[in-house]
Design a protein around this motif. Structure first.
Motif, PDB file in Angstrom:
ATOM      1  N   UNK A  34      67.116  75.547   0.741  1.00  0.00           N
ATOM      2  CA  UNK A  34      68.096  76.426   1.389  1.00  0.00           C
ATOM      3  C   UNK A  34      68.068  76.244   2.901  1.00  0.00           C
ATOM      4  N   UNK A  35      69.255  76.145   3.476  1.00  0.00           N
ATOM      5  CA  UNK A  35      69.386  76.050   4.932  1.00  0.00           C
ATOM      6  C   UNK A  35      69.306  77.452   5.525  1.00  0.00           C
ATOM      7  N   UNK A  36      68.666  77.574   6.692  1.00  0.00           N
ATOM      8  CA  UNK A  36      68.580  78.886   7.340  1.00  0.00           C
ATOM      9  C   UNK A  36      69.919  79.227   8.005  1.00  0.00           C
ATOM     10  N   UNK A  37      70.124  80.507   8.372  1.00  0.00           N
ATOM     11  CA  UNK A  37      71.421  80.935   8.924  1.00  0.00           C
ATOM     12  C   UNK A  37      71.859  80.216  10.195  1.00  0.00           C
ATOM     13  N   UNK A  38      70.927  79.677  10.972  1.00  0.00           N
ATOM     14  CA  UNK A  38      71.297  78.967  12.198  1.00  0.00           C
ATOM     15  C   UNK A  38      71.492  77.473  11.967  1.00  0.00           C
ATOM     16  N   UNK A  39      71.158  76.982  10.774  1.00  0.00           N
ATOM     17  CA  UNK A  39      71.292  75.565  10.478  1.00  0.00           C
ATOM     18  C   UNK A  39      70.252  74.703  11.166  1.00  0.00           C
ATOM     19  N   UNK A  40      69.098  75.310  11.492  1.00  0.00           N
ATOM     20  CA  UNK A  40      68.052  74.589  12.205  1.00  0.00           C
ATOM     21  C   UNK A  40      66.919  74.124  11.314  1.00  0.00           C
ATOM     22  N   UNK A  41      66.766  74.768  10.151  1.00  0.00           N
ATOM     23  CA  UNK A  41      65.681  74.369   9.268  1.00  0.00           C
ATOM     24  C   UNK A  41      66.024  74.618   7.807  1.00  0.00           C
ATOM     25  N   UNK A  42      65.228  74.002   6.942  1.00  0.00           N
ATOM     26  CA  UNK A  42      65.395  74.146   5.502  1.00  0.00           C
ATOM     27  C   UNK A  42      64.125  74.748   4.924  1.00  0.00           C
ATOM     28  N   UNK A  43      64.276  75.572   3.898  1.00  0.00           N
ATOM     29  CA  UNK A  43      63.142  76.083   3.134  1.00  0.00           C
ATOM     30  C   UNK A  43      63.186  75.397   1.771  1.00  0.00           C
ATOM     31  N   UNK A  44      62.168  74.599   1.498  1.00  0.00           N
ATOM     32  CA  UNK A  44      62.060  73.897   0.224  1.00  0.00           C
ATOM     33  C   UNK A  44      61.052  74.666  -0.623  1.00  0.00           C
ATOM     34  N   UNK A  45      61.502  75.249  -1.732  1.00  0.00           N
ATOM     35  CA  UNK A  45      60.601  76.029  -2.577  1.00  0.00           C
ATOM     36  C   UNK A  45      60.333  75.280  -3.883  1.00  0.00           C
ATOM     37  N   UNK A  46      59.098  75.389  -4.345  1.00  0.00           N
ATOM     38  CA  UNK A  46      58.663  74.753  -5.578  1.00  0.00           C
ATOM     39  C   UNK A  46      58.464  75.808  -6.658  1.00  0.00           C
ATOM     40  N   UNK A  47      58.492  75.377  -7.923  1.00  0.00           N
ATOM     41  CA  UNK A  47      58.389  76.323  -9.035  1.00  0.00           C
ATOM     42  C   UNK A  47      56.980  76.879  -9.226  1.00  0.00           C
ATOM     43  N   UNK A  48      55.962  76.189  -8.748  1.00  0.00           N
ATOM     44  CA  UNK A  48      54.601  76.740  -8.725  1.00  0.00           C
ATOM     45  C   UNK A  48      53.781  76.044  -7.639  1.00  0.00           C
ATOM     46  N   UNK A  49      52.614  76.603  -7.351  1.00  0.00           N
ATOM     47  CA  UNK A  49      51.796  76.151  -6.222  1.00  0.00           C
ATOM     48  C   UNK A  49      51.499  74.657  -6.289  1.00  0.00           C
ATOM     49  N   UNK A  50      51.582  74.022  -5.123  1.00  0.00           N
ATOM     50  CA  UNK A  50      51.392  72.572  -5.004  1.00  0.00           C
ATOM     51  C   UNK A  50      50.114  72.251  -4.222  1.00  0.00           C
ATOM     52  N   UNK A  51      49.779  70.979  -4.189  1.00  0.00           N
ATOM     53  CA  UNK A  51      48.671  70.495  -3.363  1.00  0.00           C
ATOM     54  C   UNK A  51      49.148  70.153  -1.948  1.00  0.00           C
ATOM     55  N   UNK A  52      50.372  70.595  -1.624  1.00  0.00           N
ATOM     56  CA  UNK A  52      50.988  70.354  -0.318  1.00  0.00           C
ATOM     57  C   UNK A  52      51.119  68.856  -0.023  1.00  0.00           C
ATOM     58  N   UNK A  53      51.313  68.084  -1.081  1.00  0.00           N
ATOM     59  CA  UNK A  53      51.476  66.627  -0.985  1.00  0.00           C
ATOM     60  C   UNK A  53      50.303  65.961  -0.275  1.00  0.00           C
ATOM     61  N   UNK A  54      49.140  66.628  -0.292  1.00  0.00           N
ATOM     62  CA  UNK A  54      47.964  66.072   0.364  1.00  0.00           C
ATOM     63  C   UNK A  54      48.052  66.085   1.874  1.00  0.00           C
ATOM     64  N   UNK A  55      49.062  66.778   2.430  1.00  0.00           N
ATOM     65  CA  UNK A  55      49.264  66.796   3.883  1.00  0.00           C
ATOM     66  C   UNK A  55      48.329  67.806   4.539  1.00  0.00           C
ATOM     67  N   UNK A  56      47.857  67.478   5.721  1.00  0.00           N
ATOM     68  CA  UNK A  56      47.037  68.400   6.505  1.00  0.00           C
ATOM     69  C   UNK A  56      47.948  69.183   7.447  1.00  0.00           C
ATOM     70  N   UNK A  57      47.382  70.143   8.140  1.00  0.00           N
ATOM     71  CA  UNK A  57      48.161  70.968   9.076  1.00  0.00           C
ATOM     72  C   UNK A  57      48.742  70.139  10.214  1.00  0.00           C
ATOM     73  N   UNK A  58      48.107  69.031  10.555  1.00  0.00           N
ATOM     74  CA  UNK A  58      48.597  68.208  11.660  1.00  0.00           C
ATOM     75  C   UNK A  58      49.586  67.134  11.208  1.00  0.00           C
ATOM     76  N   UNK A  59      49.665  66.895   9.921  1.00  0.00           N
ATOM     77  CA  UNK A  59      50.591  65.886   9.391  1.00  0.00           C
ATOM     78  C   UNK A  59      51.946  66.546   9.162  1.00  0.00           C
ATOM     79  N   UNK A  60      52.949  66.168   9.920  1.00  0.00           N
ATOM     80  CA  UNK A  60      54.266  66.800   9.845  1.00  0.00           C
ATOM     81  C   UNK A  60      55.374  65.807   9.502  1.00  0.00           C
ATOM     82  N   UNK A  61      55.003  64.647   9.005  1.00  0.00           N
ATOM     83  CA  UNK A  61      55.999  63.623   8.684  1.00  0.00           C
ATOM     84  C   UNK A  61      56.687  63.940   7.363  1.00  0.00           C
TER      85      UNK A  61
END
Length: 161
Positions: A34-61
């Motif tokens: 879903x796009x936010x009301x300002x069109x600046x970001x997207x919220x991607x929701x999953x059907x259940x908890x994920x491993x966050x694709x193995x990404x760390x807090x500093x990995x933003x790619x």
């Protein structure tokens, strides 16, 4: 995610059988983008908890999560988009400056990147999800200020906010 009763019966002797309960974890799938009301970001929701694709807090790619196709290219322009996991269920995509992605475009999850938070499921398959429009739109506002009159040789300075 689910518990399944599993039974095994011998083909040659039906009196020989065994049963057990089996925990089954499906690979997470994208529920919505879903796009936010300002069109600046997207919220991607999953059907259940994920491993966050193995990404760390500093990995933003965002390349760690999405297939690099035409819709993916629309996430960025002058600056790259940033993908940040806010919870194990939600990935926020901050669109880059000059992004051209619009509701109706579809982003494709990369196969083999996301799995259940407990690491028991298989990795999610590649799947495209359409970006939905914001639930409500915010009206843009513009305010211009400056002098109400100037002489013909003066410089005109205007400020917009």
């Amino acid at each position: 995610e689910g518990i399944v009763d599993m039974g095994v019966v011998s083909r040659t002797d039906a009196s020989r059988a065994a049963s057990s309960r089996f925990s089954f974890w499906t690979a997470p799938t994208v529920s919505a983008i879903a796009m936010d009301p300002l069109g600046l970001q997207l919220a991607v929701t999953f059907d259940h908890a994920t491993d966050r694709a193995g990404m760390t807090a500093t990995d933003q790619s965002c390349a760690h999560v999405f297939v690099a196709d035409a819709a993916f290219a629309k996430l960025s322009a002058i600056t790259p988009a940033k993908c940040v996991w806010t919870t194990a269920l939600t990935l926020n995509v901050m669109l880059g400056v000059g992004a051209t992605l619009v509701p109706g475009d579809a982003l494709t999850l990369q196969a083999g990147r996301v799995r259940s938070a407990n690491l028991v499921s298989l990795h999610s398959p590649s799947a495209a999800t359409t970006v939905s429009a914001p639930a409500f739109l915010m009206e843009p506002s513009l305010s211009v200020s400056g002098p109400t009159t100037i002489d013909q040789c003066a410089l005109l300075n205007l400020k917009a906010a």
